[in-house]
Each structure stands twice: as C-alpha cells, then as structure tokens.
Motif scaffolding. Structure first.
Motif, PDB file in Angstrom:
ATOM      1  N   ILE A  82       0.793  -0.985  -0.013  1.00 32.63           N
ATOM      2  CA  ILE A  82       0.015  -0.119   0.111  1.00 32.63           C
ATOM      3  C   ILE A  82       0.873   1.472  -0.030  1.00 32.63           C
ATOM      4  CG2 ILE A  82      -1.728   1.198   1.429  1.00 32.63           C
ATOM      5  CD1 ILE A  82      -2.871  -1.513   2.446  1.00 32.63           C
ATOM      6  N   ILE A  83       2.084   1.213   0.943  1.00 28.22           N
ATOM      7  CA  ILE A  83       2.909   2.470   0.838  1.00 28.22           C
ATOM      8  C   ILE A  83       3.583   2.612  -0.434  1.00 28.22           C
ATOM      9  CG2 ILE A  83       4.807   3.244   1.809  1.00 28.22           C
ATOM     10  CD1 ILE A  83       3.895   1.878   4.787  1.00 28.22           C
ATOM     11  N   ASN A  84       4.227   1.499  -1.111  1.00 30.05           N
ATOM     12  CA  ASN A  84       4.859   1.673  -2.326  1.00 30.05           C
ATOM     13  C   ASN A  84       3.759   1.938  -3.314  1.00 30.05           C
ATOM     14  OD1 ASN A  84       7.232   0.841  -0.924  1.00 30.05           O
ATOM     15  ND2 ASN A  84       6.687  -1.488  -1.570  1.00 30.05           N
ATOM     16  N   ALA A  85       2.645   1.766  -3.249  1.00 31.72           N
ATOM     17  CA  ALA A  85       1.600   2.068  -4.400  1.00 31.72           C
ATOM     18  C   ALA A  85       1.343   3.747  -4.329  1.00 31.72           C
ATOM     19  CB  ALA A  85       0.502   1.186  -4.436  1.00 31.72           C
ATOM     20  N   GLY A  86       1.855   4.301  -3.400  1.00 36.24           N
ATOM     21  CA  GLY A  86       1.544   5.587  -2.912  1.00 36.24           C
ATOM     22  C   GLY A  86       0.202   5.973  -2.187  1.00 36.24           C
ATOM     23  N   GLY A  87      -0.187   4.821  -1.401  1.00 34.63           N
ATOM     24  CA  GLY A  87      -1.529   5.121  -0.610  1.00 34.63           C
ATOM     25  C   GLY A  87      -1.212   6.062   0.417  1.00 34.63           C
ATOM     26  N   ASP A 122       8.653   1.810  10.699  1.00 34.73           N
ATOM     27  CA  ASP A 122       9.902   2.289  10.361  1.00 34.73           C
ATOM     28  C   ASP A 122      10.122   2.737   8.909  1.00 34.73           C
ATOM     29  OD1 ASP A 122       9.606  -0.121   9.344  1.00 34.73           O
ATOM     30  OD2 ASP A 122      11.610  -0.939   9.756  1.00 34.73           O
ATOM     31  N   SER A 123       8.966   2.881   8.313  1.00 37.95           N
ATOM     32  CA  SER A 123       8.990   3.260   6.941  1.00 37.95           C
ATOM     33  C   SER A 123       9.433   4.608   6.783  1.00 37.95           C
ATOM     34  CB  SER A 123       7.359   3.150   6.267  1.00 37.95           C
ATOM     35  OG  SER A 123       7.480   3.751   4.970  1.00 37.95           O
ATOM     36  N   GLU A 124      10.232   5.219   5.638  1.00 41.45           N
ATOM     37  CA  GLU A 124      10.976   6.283   5.430  1.00 41.45           C
ATOM     38  C   GLU A 124       9.571   7.122   4.763  1.00 41.45           C
ATOM     39  OE1 GLU A 124      14.519   8.342   2.812  1.00 41.45           O
ATOM     40  OE2 GLU A 124      14.282   5.994   3.299  1.00 41.45           O
ATOM     41  N   LEU A 129       8.134   6.162  18.493  1.00 41.69           N
ATOM     42  CA  LEU A 129       9.175   5.370  18.739  1.00 41.69           C
ATOM     43  C   LEU A 129      10.306   5.347  17.788  1.00 41.69           C
ATOM     44  CD1 LEU A 129      10.845   3.449  20.928  1.00 41.69           C
ATOM     45  CD2 LEU A 129       9.587   1.687  19.963  1.00 41.69           C
ATOM     46  N   TYR A 130       9.907   4.978  16.909  1.00 39.94           N
ATOM     47  CA  TYR A 130      10.622   4.825  15.391  1.00 39.94           C
ATOM     48  C   TYR A 130      11.405   5.990  15.040  1.00 39.94           C
ATOM     49  CZ  TYR A 130      10.243  -0.270  15.079  1.00 39.94           C
ATOM     50  OH  TYR A 130      10.225  -1.658  15.425  1.00 39.94           O
ATOM     51  N   GLN A 131      10.389   7.151  14.903  1.00 35.98           N
ATOM     52  CA  GLN A 131      10.914   8.319  14.370  1.00 35.98           C
ATOM     53  C   GLN A 131      11.983   9.122  15.450  1.00 35.98           C
ATOM     54  OE1 GLN A 131       8.421  11.202  12.712  1.00 35.98           O
ATOM     55  NE2 GLN A 131       7.246   9.511  11.356  1.00 35.98           N
ATOM     56  N   SER A 132      11.569   8.804  16.768  1.00 35.21           N
ATOM     57  CA  SER A 132      12.698   9.458  17.549  1.00 35.21           C
ATOM     58  C   SER A 132      13.844   8.785  17.724  1.00 35.21           C
ATOM     59  CB  SER A 132      12.152   9.155  19.231  1.00 35.21           C
ATOM     60  OG  SER A 132      12.001   7.992  19.403  1.00 35.21           O
ATOM     61  N   ARG A 133      14.310   7.554  17.122  1.00 31.75           N
ATOM     62  CA  ARG A 133      15.507   6.765  16.927  1.00 31.75           C
ATOM     63  C   ARG A 133      16.171   7.371  15.577  1.00 31.75           C
ATOM     64  NH1 ARG A 133      14.782   0.568  18.041  1.00 31.75           N
ATOM     65  NH2 ARG A 133      13.698   0.795  16.118  1.00 31.75           N
ATOM     66  N   GLY A 134      15.396   7.840  14.742  1.00 35.54           N
ATOM     67  CA  GLY A 134      16.083   8.398  13.399  1.00 35.54           C
ATOM     68  C   GLY A 134      15.504   8.904  12.294  1.00 35.54           C
ATOM     69  N   SER A 135      14.107   8.719  12.308  1.00 30.63           N
ATOM     70  CA  SER A 135      13.096   9.132  11.404  1.00 30.63           C
ATOM     71  C   SER A 135      13.239  10.592  11.161  1.00 30.63           C
ATOM     72  CB  SER A 135      11.670   8.672  11.584  1.00 30.63           C
ATOM     73  OG  SER A 135      11.140   9.310  12.499  1.00 30.63           O
TER      74      SER A 135
END
Length: 653
Positions: free
Chosen positions: A565-570, A602-604, A643-649
């Motif tokens: 879904i993310i890769n398709a631009g959702g 953790d998706s960019e 949590l994931y964004q605080s670590r590096g996103s």
C-alpha cells in the motif's frame, strides 16, 4: 370445506325460520311485520341455495357475509318477538322505536344483496354467463376487499383464460399497495395462484408467478407463501417449464429470499439451487447438463482441475512456478482447458467419450449441445454411473429460445442465486462446489446489463460468507484453483477499468478475499490504492475498507500488504482523505493509516509524509476517536511511530 360452509350457514337458516314463525304470531305492527317476513323469506331461500352450493362457495367472503347476516337476523328476531306481546299492559311497556322497522328492513335488504352476490361470485363462469357482478352492500366500507374476493373466486372457478386475467388483476393490486398484497394473502389468494402456476397456460403461469413474487414483501407474508407449498411448485417449473415462465419464477424466488432469508433453506431442500445453476450454466460453459456437487460419490470442478494440474513427483520442482500461473478459463486457452477438465472428469468416472456426438459436445467450437438431449447419447454410461453425477434440468428445446428470453433467464437465475446465497454457508458451499462460480466469472466478463450486475452481487455475497467461514474460503478460493483465479481476474478487470456500476460489489468481493492471497500476489493492492485518489466518496470508502482487510492485524500477511500500500502511493492519498474527506471516508482512511503505521513504523515514506502529525491531529478530533476501532488502535499506532521516528526518522526530512 363444504362441511365448514354448511356449518356456517346452519344457524342463520334456523334464525330466519324463527323470524318467520314469530311474525305469524305477531299481535302488533302487523303491516310492518309482513314486510319483514317477505324479505326474511327471500333471504332464507338464498341461504338454503347457498347451503346446497356449499361445495362451490368461496370460504373467505362466505364467513364475512354470513356473520353479518346472522347478526341482522338476531336483531330482527328480537324485534319481531316484541310484536307478539298480548294484553294492554304488555303492549304499553313494550317500547319499539319508530325507525326500528325501517332500519331492520334496510339491513335485510343488504343481506339479500350480499348473499346474492356471494352465490354469483362463487358460480362457475358458464353459470355466470359474463354477468357483471357489481359490488355487494358489504363492500360499502371497503370496496377493494370485494374486488379481491371476486378475482380470487375466479381463480377457483374460472377457465384458464379467466384465471390468467384474474392473476393479472391481482398483480396490479399487489404492485400498487402493500396492504392489498396482505389482503390477497389473508383472503386465500395464494393456493389458487400456485395451482394456476402449476396447471395454467404460459401467460397464466407468468401472471401467477409474478403475483406470488409481489405478495412476498415481508417475512410474515413469505412464511405463509412457503407454507402454502411454493417451493415444490417453483421447483417443478424450473425443471420442466417454459423458459419465459422459468425466468419469472426465478425472479419471484429472488424476491421471496430477499424479503425473508429464512426461506433460503426451504428452496435449497427442493433442489431449486441445482436448477438455477443449470440455467446459469446453459450456454455459458460446456457440460452444462451435469451439475456435480461434491460428495463422497462425486467431485467438484475444483478438485477435478487440481487433479488435472497436479505434477508428478519428478516434475514437481520444475513446474512449481508454472502451477501458480494456471491460465483462467477466459483466456485464449480456455476452451481447450475446459475440454481437458471435462475429458478428465469422464475418464476419472470410467466414461469414455468415444462417440461422434460426444466428441462434438466436447469440441471447443461447439459450445451448444448438438443434440437437444445430450444425455441420450450416453444413456448406458449414465445408468452405470448415476450415483456419481447429479443430472441437471432437462434442456430439451432450450437452445431454440430467442436470445432475449435466454438473457432474461440467465439474469434472473443469477439474481435468485445472489439472494439465496446471502449469509447462507450451506448454499454458498453448494454453489462453489458446482460450476456456478466459474459461470459468474464468465458472465462478469461477457454478460450484459443485469446479467453482469447480478453476477457481481452474487460473487460479493459468496465471498462475504467465505470471509467469515475459513473452511469455505480454503476450499472455494484456494490460490491454486483455476476457478478462483478466474473470479479474481474478472474482479480485478472491473476494478482496474474503474468506470462501471459493477465497481462497488467487485471492490467488496476483493476485500472479502483478502486473506486468500499469497505474499507473491502483488497485483491486487495497486488498483485499490488508485481508487483512493479523487473518486466518488462511496467508491473511496469501499476501497479503504477493502484495503483495511489486507492491512489489518488479523491478516497473516498484513506487513507485506501494508508495504505494498505504501509503495503504491497510498500514504499520500490517505493523508488527504483523513484531513479533507467526508466522515464516511475519514474513518476507514484513518483506520488504514493506523494499520500501515503499526505494520511498518520504520517506513521512510511515512516519516517523509509526516504521518505522526496526522495521527496527533486525528487524536484530537472527537468525531474520529469515538469510533471503537480507531479508539483501540490509534494510541498504539501513534506510540510506535513516535518510537521509530525518535530513533532516526527525523533525519529522513
């Protein structure tokens, strides 16, 4: 019924005799009493005539009219008994209002009119000699009731043509007003309609079946119609009747099932599913005359196809990928594949198609049966193997029907199956184990108008049941099944085209099948995501709901699907829908955002699109957080993303 009518008539006849005897003993108001006597004698003659004709009387109006007549005679007897008083003192204390005789005389006149009408309406057509019946006095307050009585009486006593016209009149009444439909049922109209459907000429059968379909507008009415024996009558017509009548019967079945789903099993028990599938398969796929429902003696088409495509142990490794790309029955190889399926089916049952006619029947260029009765050429084999194959309806003469009638029959068969399978696991299992599922896929591609739309709705309901029934889902929609692949292919074609009225049921059907797709099946997500972009709110909502079924945590492959879904631009589309969509779109869109966030924190892409801000904004919107699903998953989605964004996103942007 004659005994019941005689019992009903006994008391008013006795009352009439008592009135006449009391008038002969009257001591006062003799002139008025003589007028009452004349009318009572006339009424008594009519009542005795009715008793002699009790075999022909229509019970419903008989009860109403005789009950009213009995009450009138009771009051008349009380009045004339007062006139028997003797002696000056008794006469002085016997008070009779001045208008009592006039009122009683009028009531007796009305009763005479009612009983006369009852005798006329119950008489045969020859006895009536086209006499205009008119309306009896009892109809003054409710004329439509007497019109219904008249038409139902004709259904009991008229010729076939007259009964057909009466059924057409009841169709008009039932179509105009729900209350009239209830009156027709209450006044005993269903049994003679069923009799006409069974015995009448083609037009009469059509009118009767249409009337029955219109009468079943609520569960109580459908229950009464089913109890009257509609299932056996309709089953006989679907098996042996004229195709025009069969189409109306199929429509009527769809109406009854839609308005009272509890009647579905009654129809199934009378083989109506089997007959409808036979009509659906006629000239849609080959070998339409065999309706094979899997049992310990028979195999479904799915098992036959799988047996046909099962590699041997030495070739299994080489053919593993090829098995995932089995061509569906509507590509250029469809005819030969169906021929292989049928040939192998016969071979597995030790039936060798070695005659010329059999070869012609299996030929890809000859989709219609060469002989009006294809079973005749293989009569000896069918006798030996009758326990393996359930023979469908007789197809003799069906190939000669005009195309419009064939199309109508197919559309109504699909409509009936759609309503019958709704929420019913056993019927859905029967349908998926027959060739109906393949028929729906073919008709979804090649059908027109109602045939396509009814097929799409049927697939939607079957997949909805399969979604809730793991056993059905695994058996009917396993990824290696060519039939299941054919269904998915056609559903996807509609979704990719995205300009059809079939779009919504097809989106729902694909969503219902979300748990059946493998991780390697990547073609499903893209077309659904595309529908999130600037579409009608209803389409967008259905697409978001379908995608939720792929991304929800109950789906074993939710992470794979969320990435797709993310890769398709959702993500970009969903953010716009959460912020600016209508509430009907906002809620499923936000739920989908939460699921893909939980599955891919953790998706960019989610970081770059600042999805955390979207979740924070959503958590402050009262109308969104009140939804139970959002309330349960939004905090978790938000905390995981933090949590994931605080670590590096934060470094992503």
């Amino acid at each position: 019924m004659a005994d019941i009518v005689k019992e009903i008539l006994a008391r008013p006849i006795q009352l009439a005799d008592q009135v006449i005897k009391s008038i002969d003993e009257a001591q006062s108001f003799k002139q008025e009493c003589q007028e009452i006597k004349t009318k009572t004698e006339k009424l008594a003659i009519l009542l005795r005539q009715a008793a002699r004709a009790s075999n022909d009387l229509y019970e419903r109006p008989t009860r109403r009219i005789i009950d009213d007549t009995e009450q009138v005679l009771d009051k008349t007897l009380i009045l004339v008994i007062k006139c028997r008083a003797t002696g000056l003192m008794k006469r002085m204390f016997t008070i009779i209002p001045s208008g009592a005789f006039r009122k009683t005389s009028m009531q007796l006149e009305n009763s005479i009119g009612d009983v006369s009408w009852l005798l006329r309406v119950s008489a045969s057509a020859d006895d009536r000699d086209d006499e205009y019946l008119g309306l009896p006095p009892i109809a003054a307050n409710e004329p439509i009731l007497c019109l219904i009585w008249e038409q139902v009486a004709i259904l009991f006593t008229g010729s076939l043509e007259e009964r057909s016209d009466a059924a057409a009149s009841l169709v008009s009444l039932a179509r105009d007003n729900d209350r009239y439909g209830k009156l027709i049922i209450e006044e005993g109209g269903v049994p003679p309609l069923l009799k006409l459907a069974k015995e009448g000429k083609m037009e009469g059968q059509e009118n009767a079946a249409r009337a029955i379909g219109l009468l079943g507008r609520d569960p109580e009415s459908v229950e009464q119609i089913v109890n009257a024996g509609v299932c056996t009558v309709f089953a006989k017509i679907l098996k042996e009747g004229h195709m025009k009548v069969q189409a109306v019967v199929a429509w009527a079945v769809s109406e009854l099932a839609a308005n009272h789903p509890k009647c579905q099993d009654h129809f199934a028990q009378n083989n109506i599913i089997r007959f409808l599938v036979s009509h659906l398969a006629f000239e849609t796929i080959q070998e339409h005359s065999k309706y094979a429902i899997a049992s310990k003696h028979s195999m479904s088409i799915h098992s036959v196809v799988m047996a046909n495509n099962e590699p041997n142990p030495h070739e299994k490794k080489e053919n593993e990928d090829e098995n995932l790309r089995i061509s569906h029955p509507m590509n250029h190889n469809s005819s030969s594949q169906m021929q292989n399926v049928v040939t192998n089916t016969l071979a597995m049952k030790n039936i060798t198609p070695n005659t010329t006619k059999q070869k012609q029947a299996l030929s890809p260029s000859n989709s219609q049966p060469h002989h009006p009765n294809p079973a005749r050429g293989n009569q000896s084999h069918s006798k030996r193997h009758h326990h393996h194959v359930l023979t469908g309806t007789s197809i003799k003469g069906r190939e000669f029907e005009d195309p419009a009638t064939k199309a109508e029959m197919k559309a109504m068969a699909a409509r009936a199956l759609w309503q019958l399978c709704k929420g019913n696991v056993s019927i859905c299992r029967s349908i998926t184990e027959s060739r109906a599922l393949l028929c729906f896929a073919v008709l979804l591609e090649k059908g027109v108008d109602d045939i396509q739309s009814n097929s799409a709705m049927a697939l939607m309901e079957i997949t909805a049941v399969a979604e809730q029934t793991p056993e059905l889902r695994r058996s009917a929609f396993k990824p290696t099944s060519p039939t299941a692949k054919a269904v998915v292919d056609q559903l996807l074609k509609v979704i990719e085209k995205a300009d059809s009225d079939l779009l919504m049921p097809c989106i729902r059907a694909i969503g219902n099948l979300a748990r059946t797709f493998r991780a390697t099946e990547t073609r499903i997500i893209g077309p659904l995501v595309k529908l999130l972009d600037e579409r009608e709110p209803e389409i967008t909502m259905e697409s978001a709901i379908a995608l939720n079924k792929f991304a929800c945590t109950e789906n074993y492959l939710c992470v794979n699907h969320s990435k797709a879904i993310i890769n398709a631009g959702g993500a970009k589309h969903l953010i716009q829908l959460v912020y600016f969509g209508e509430q009907m779109v906002q809620i499923p869109s936000l739920i989908l955002v939460c699921y893909i966030t939980l599955n891919c924190p953790d998706s960019e892409v989610l970081a770059n699109e600042e999805m955390l801000i979207v979740l924070e904004w959503s958590s402050k919107q009262a109308h969104l957080v009140q939804d139970p699903t959002i309330e349960s998953i939004l905090p978790d989605a938000k905390s995981r993303l933090e949590l994931y964004q605080s670590r590096g996103s934060r470094g992503f942007h």
